[in-house]
Write an enzyme that holds these catalytic residues in place. Structure first.
Site, mmCIF file in Angstrom:
data_model
loop_
_atom_site.group_PDB
_atom_site.id
_atom_site.type_symbol
_atom_site.label_atom_id
_atom_site.label_comp_id
_atom_site.label_asym_id
_atom_site.label_seq_id
_atom_site.Cartn_x
_atom_site.Cartn_y
_atom_site.Cartn_z
ATOM 1 N N ASN A 103 37.204 -10.461 74.120
ATOM 2 C CA ASN A 103 36.551 -10.090 75.370
ATOM 3 C C ASN A 103 35.281 -10.908 75.613
ATOM 4 O O ASN A 103 34.705 -11.491 74.697
ATOM 5 C CB ASN A 103 36.177 -8.614 75.356
ATOM 6 C CG ASN A 103 34.973 -8.322 74.469
ATOM 7 O OD1 ASN A 103 35.113 -8.247 73.251
ATOM 8 N ND2 ASN A 103 33.804 -8.162 75.061
ATOM 9 N N ALA B 269 36.964 -7.809 69.579
ATOM 10 C CA ALA B 269 35.657 -7.768 70.226
ATOM 11 C C ALA B 269 34.860 -9.014 69.899
ATOM 12 O O ALA B 269 34.855 -9.472 68.749
ATOM 13 C CB ALA B 269 34.883 -6.540 69.761
ATOM 14 N N ASP B 270 34.179 -9.571 70.900
ATOM 15 C CA ASP B 270 33.146 -10.533 70.566
ATOM 16 C C ASP B 270 32.097 -9.778 69.752
ATOM 17 O O ASP B 270 31.956 -8.562 69.866
ATOM 18 C CB ASP B 270 32.530 -11.162 71.822
ATOM 19 C CG ASP B 270 31.922 -12.522 71.540
ATOM 20 O OD1 ASP B 270 31.707 -12.847 70.342
ATOM 21 O OD2 ASP B 270 31.651 -13.273 72.491
ATOM 22 N N TYR B 271 31.360 -10.505 68.917
ATOM 23 C CA TYR B 271 30.501 -9.857 67.931
ATOM 24 C C TYR B 271 29.529 -8.862 68.561
ATOM 25 O O TYR B 271 28.734 -9.225 69.428
ATOM 26 C CB TYR B 271 29.744 -10.906 67.131
ATOM 27 C CG TYR B 271 30.577 -11.603 66.074
ATOM 28 C CD1 TYR B 271 31.968 -11.529 66.101
ATOM 29 C CD2 TYR B 271 29.984 -12.323 65.050
ATOM 30 C CE1 TYR B 271 32.730 -12.153 65.134
ATOM 31 C CE2 TYR B 271 30.738 -12.952 64.077
ATOM 32 C CZ TYR B 271 32.119 -12.859 64.121
ATOM 33 O OH TYR B 271 32.872 -13.478 63.160
ATOM 34 N N ALA C 84 30.083 -6.525 70.600
ATOM 35 C CA ALA C 84 30.329 -6.200 72.012
ATOM 36 C C ALA C 84 30.546 -4.716 72.245
ATOM 37 O O ALA C 84 30.198 -4.199 73.311
ATOM 38 C CB ALA C 84 31.529 -6.994 72.535
#
Length: 266
Positions: A128, A161-163, A165
């Site tokens: 994302n 998930a992006d870190y 997020a």
């Protein structure tokens, strides 16, 4: 060379070869998921991640990115498309800033490369975007993560998930009251795996036990994650019996030759 050079080279076959070489190296190292390619379409040169992007042309981004995906995945490592979606259109080119985009721009510009890599590259993972689009954070956007990605395009891999997020839904976007609320919103929208570690998702244990959150969303994410592991052979009894390599050449003549050719063509 950086992704800008991949785009400037206009050579999909060479990028496929590069992706395969990178995938081979990762496979030797015991890595099963690559967090690339970046398919954000460049809109503002002030954006700090422009060097990670391929081009300002959606079709070129999709063509090059799809060949990177094919190369990496045919080497046995799953690729991850990022950042879904609109990340590069952040206000004033500032990282994490809001995105303002109408449906025509989203459909004709930002979604095109991702659609190509899903339909033509059979990519196995999608990440994302940190940003929100017109006030709706992508990590909690069911229209993006489920309606478009899965129902319309038929994607059946994992959404990661992006870190941080998921936690950002509470801390940055302020659309969640608690970490448990943030985790619930992300899972319901269609996000499956929290990265880089378990921060918000563990908060759902008590939410499920108290009847506040429906366990079926957790089951759905777990099944997707297990299906990915099964496809990669990680659930086989002998999956981890091989001896770890003592040395790997990450700067081989083959790597150098491809890098040189991409640089020259760019």
């Amino acid at each position: 060379p950086p992704p800008l050079a991949w785009g400037a080279a206009f050579d999909p076959e060479l990028v496929y070869e590069m992706g395969h070489l990178i995938g081979d190296s990762m496979k030797q190292l015991g890595v099963h998921l690559g967090l690339a390619p970046v398919l954000d379409v460049i809109r503002d040169p002030r954006w700090g991640r422009t060097e990670e992007a391929i081009s300002e042309d959606p079709y070129l981004v999709g063509t090059i990115g799809t060949n990177y995906v094919r190369g990496m995945q045919e080497a046995g490592v799953d690729a991850t498309l990022k950042h879904f979606v609109g990340y590069s259109n952040s206000k004033a080119g500032r990282n994490h800033a809001p995105v303002f985009a109408g449906q025509r721009e989203i459909q004709d510009v930002f979604l095109v490369p991702f659609e190509m890599a899903v339909l033509d590259g059979n990519v196995r993972s999608v990440m994302n975007s940190y940003t929100d689009i017109d006030g709706v954070p992508c990590a909690a956007n069911e229209w993006l993560l489920t309606d478009v990605l899965r129902d319309k395009w038929g994607f059946d891999g994992t959404v990661v998930a992006d870190y941080f997020a998921v936690a950002f839904l509470q801390k940055m976007h302020a659309v969640a009251a608690t970490k448990a609320d943030a985790a619930g919103q992300a899972l319901r929208a269609g996000l499956d795996v929290e990265l880089p570690g378990m921060d918000a998702f563990p908060e759902l244990v008590s939410a499920v036990r108290n009847g506040v959150f429906d366990e079926r969303y957790i089951d759905r994410a777990v099944l997707r994650h297990l299906a990915q592991k099964e496809a990669l052979g990680l659930l086989e009894p002998d999956a981890f019996e091989d001896e770890a390599p003592t040395s790997i050449d990450l700067d081989s003549p083959a790597h150098r030759a491809v890098a040189k050719k991409i640089a020259e063509e760019s």
